[in-house]
Every structure is written in structure tokens, then in C-alpha cells.
Design an enzyme around this catalytic site. Structure first.
Site, PDB file in Angstrom:
ATOM      1  N   CYS A  42       0.836  -1.195   0.000  1.00  0.00           N
ATOM      2  CA  CYS A  42       0.000   0.000   0.000  1.00  0.00           C
ATOM      3  C   CYS A  42       0.877   1.253   0.000  1.00  0.00           C
ATOM      4  O   CYS A  42       2.011   1.236   0.503  1.00  0.00           O
ATOM      5  CB  CYS A  42      -0.909  -0.013   1.229  1.00  0.00           C
ATOM      6  SG  CYS A  42      -2.079   1.377   1.293  1.00  0.00           S
ATOM      7  N   ASP A  44       0.500   3.766   1.799  1.00  0.00           N
ATOM      8  CA  ASP A  44       0.466   4.377   3.125  1.00  0.00           C
ATOM      9  C   ASP A  44       1.880   4.704   3.605  1.00  0.00           C
ATOM     10  O   ASP A  44       2.764   3.840   3.595  1.00  0.00           O
ATOM     11  CB  ASP A  44      -0.215   3.427   4.117  1.00  0.00           C
ATOM     12  CG  ASP A  44      -0.592   4.114   5.414  1.00  0.00           C
ATOM     13  OD1 ASP A  44       0.329   4.574   6.123  1.00  0.00           O
ATOM     14  OD2 ASP A  44      -1.795   4.179   5.741  1.00  0.00           O
ATOM     15  N   ARG A  46       3.089   5.048   6.400  1.00  0.00           N
ATOM     16  CA  ARG A  46       3.518   4.414   7.653  1.00  0.00           C
ATOM     17  C   ARG A  46       4.039   2.993   7.450  1.00  0.00           C
ATOM     18  O   ARG A  46       4.394   2.323   8.424  1.00  0.00           O
ATOM     19  CB  ARG A  46       2.345   4.399   8.639  1.00  0.00           C
ATOM     20  CG  ARG A  46       1.813   5.783   8.992  1.00  0.00           C
ATOM     21  CD  ARG A  46       0.476   5.686   9.676  1.00  0.00           C
ATOM     22  NE  ARG A  46      -0.547   5.166   8.770  1.00  0.00           N
ATOM     23  CZ  ARG A  46      -1.818   4.923   9.131  1.00  0.00           C
ATOM     24  NH1 ARG A  46      -2.185   5.135  10.386  1.00  0.00           N
ATOM     25  NH2 ARG A  46      -2.682   4.467   8.249  1.00  0.00           N
ATOM     26  N   HIS A  98      -2.097  -3.844   5.154  1.00  0.00           N
ATOM     27  CA  HIS A  98      -1.892  -3.453   6.552  1.00  0.00           C
ATOM     28  C   HIS A  98      -3.243  -3.171   7.205  1.00  0.00           C
ATOM     29  O   HIS A  98      -4.165  -2.652   6.574  1.00  0.00           O
ATOM     30  CB  HIS A  98      -0.977  -2.224   6.652  1.00  0.00           C
ATOM     31  CG  HIS A  98      -1.553  -0.974   6.052  1.00  0.00           C
ATOM     32  ND1 HIS A  98      -2.217  -0.017   6.789  1.00  0.00           N
ATOM     33  CD2 HIS A  98      -1.575  -0.523   4.770  1.00  0.00           C
ATOM     34  CE1 HIS A  98      -2.609   0.969   6.003  1.00  0.00           C
ATOM     35  NE2 HIS A  98      -2.238   0.681   4.762  1.00  0.00           N
ATOM     36  N   CYS A 101      -6.085   0.067   6.966  1.00  0.00           N
ATOM     37  CA  CYS A 101      -5.908   0.620   5.614  1.00  0.00           C
ATOM     38  C   CYS A 101      -7.084   1.533   5.252  1.00  0.00           C
ATOM     39  O   CYS A 101      -8.239   1.106   5.254  1.00  0.00           O
ATOM     40  CB  CYS A 101      -5.798  -0.516   4.605  1.00  0.00           C
ATOM     41  SG  CYS A 101      -5.601   0.037   2.890  1.00  0.00           S
TER      42      CYS A 101
END
Length: 227
Positions: A42, A44, A46, A98, A101
Site C-alpha cells: 500500500c 500508506d 507508515r 496493513h 488501511c
């Protein structure tokens, strides 16, 4: 110093630290890449691929998008898979989602999300396929978590459907496709234990692309390993 300018200062310090520890570090890094792993995750911020795997630059070929999707009409991800398999000889392909999400959560909401609609429809399709299982989960957070897992599994299956993966596995015994989820609350990876060989055998009843009529010269015209 602005946050933007700080990036270049951070980079300078990092480069100096690498050279102090190993004067030949960047020379080796610049020659070519020979990663064993292709990571599809992803976007993302993080979830940094190399860090959560404990691997260095050059060890992982990485592709990221919203929701870690593998859509067969997305030429970006399809090109990454083809290049990783046919030219980098990756041994493992990992789809890593994750928990928490935002893309998965958005896909479960009955809302018009504009330009995101066609993209998130891929996750909504997974929701539709497993609607009975998901709707039986009364805890909303746990329902989201389960859809994260199911989405990772279905995207992994989409990789196994590709000709590049099927033909490479038939000829060389790799790559193996894996399904992972990253838990940001603990910093740990969860292996969903996808049975690659069994999954490949099952989907080839419909998606077998290794037949004689589909055979092409292996490998194709060589491309440089470094990008």
C-alpha cells in the site's frame, strides 16, 4: 530550516554515514540490482517496505499503490511484475496489506468517492465475494481487518493468474507468491500462509497460460537489470 530543506540535510548525513561504514557501498549499489523479493504494498506512508522487512536498498523491488491492488488492466503493476520476474529473476513476490488501511475502509462505505470509485471497486468486489463471511462479523474493526486479509489474498491470486509468473514457475520453480499483513500497532508482519502451489493448480483450471499456444521464447530480449 524548512521540512523540505531538512530532507537534503538528512540525505547528506545518511550518505556520509554509509561511506564511513563502507567506502564501497554506493559503488556496489550503483552497479546493478539483484533482489530476491518483489514487494507489492500500500502507498500508506507508515508502511516502509525495506524497513519492516529488515532489508537494505537493493534487496527489494517495490511497487506501491492505494490498497495494494493487482489489477490486470493496470499497466503499471503488470509491468512491475513482468520486469521483476522476467528480468530481475525475483524468487518471491509478496503482497503486503496493513490493518487500518484507509483504502479498505473507504471501499466498505456506501459513498461516492469520485475518481477513487473505479480503483476501490476492486476492493468492493472482494467484499462482494466474501459478503456472507464479512457481514457475519459484528465487530466493525474486526470486519475491516478481515477484509484487509481477504483483499491481500485475492490480489495475490491475481498475480498467480499472470503468464509471467506461471511460465517462470513451470520452467524454474519460482517465484513463489506470499500474502502478508503488517500490523502497525505491533510493528509485526503476519504471514497469511497462502498455499501457492495448491492455489496455482486450482486457478489453472481456468487461467492456465502455460499451454503450447502460449509459449514464447524464454527469456525474452534482455533488458538491463538496473533501472
Amino acid at each position: 530550516m524548512t521540512p523540505y530543506d531538512q530532507i537534503f540535510e538528512n540525505n547528506r548525513r545518511w550518505a556520509e554515514e554509509q561511506l564511513r561504514a563502507d567506502p564501497e557501498y554506493f559503488h556496489r549499489l550503483s552497479r546493478e540490482q539483484r533482489p530476491d523479493f518483489l514487494y507489492i504494498g500500500c502507498s500508506d506512508s507508515r508502511v516502509p517496505a525495506n524497513q519492516i522487512m529488515g532489508l537494505a536498498p537493493g534487496d527489494v523491488f517495490v511497487h506501491r499503490n492505494v490498497g495494494n491492488l493487482v489489477n490486470n488492466v493496470d499497466l503499471n503493476v503488470m509491468s512491475v511484475i513482468f520486469y521483476g520476474v522476467r528480468h530481475l529473476d525475483v524468487k518471491h513476490i509478496i503482497v503486503c496489506g496493513h490493518y487500518g488501511c484507509g483504502g479498505v475502509q473507504a471501499a466498505m462505505q456506501p459513498k461516492d468517492l469520485g475518481i477513487l470509485n473505479p480503483w476501490l471497486r476492486n476492493i468492493r468486489d472482494v467484499y462482494r465475494m466474501y459478503k456472507a463471511e464479512l457481514n457475519a462479523i459484528t465487530d466493525e474493526a474486526k470486519r475491516y481487518d478481515r477484509l484487509v486479509e481477504l483483499n491481500v489474498i485475492e490480489q495475490s491470486i491475481n498475480i498467480i493468474k499472470t503468464a509471467a509468473v506461471q511460465k517462470s514457475y513451470l520452467k524454474r520453480g519460482y517465484p513463489i507468491v506470499h500474502s502478508w499483513v503488517f500490523d502497525m500497532n505491533t510493528g509485526t508482519l503476519k504471514d497469511l500462509k497462502l498455499d501457492f502451489k495448491k492455489t496455482l493448480e486450482t486457478i489453472q483450471e481456468v487461467y492456465d497460460l502455460t499451454g503450447e499456444s502460449n509459449q514464447q521464447e524464454w527469456p525474452p530480449d534482455p533488458l538491463p537489470r538496473s533501472k
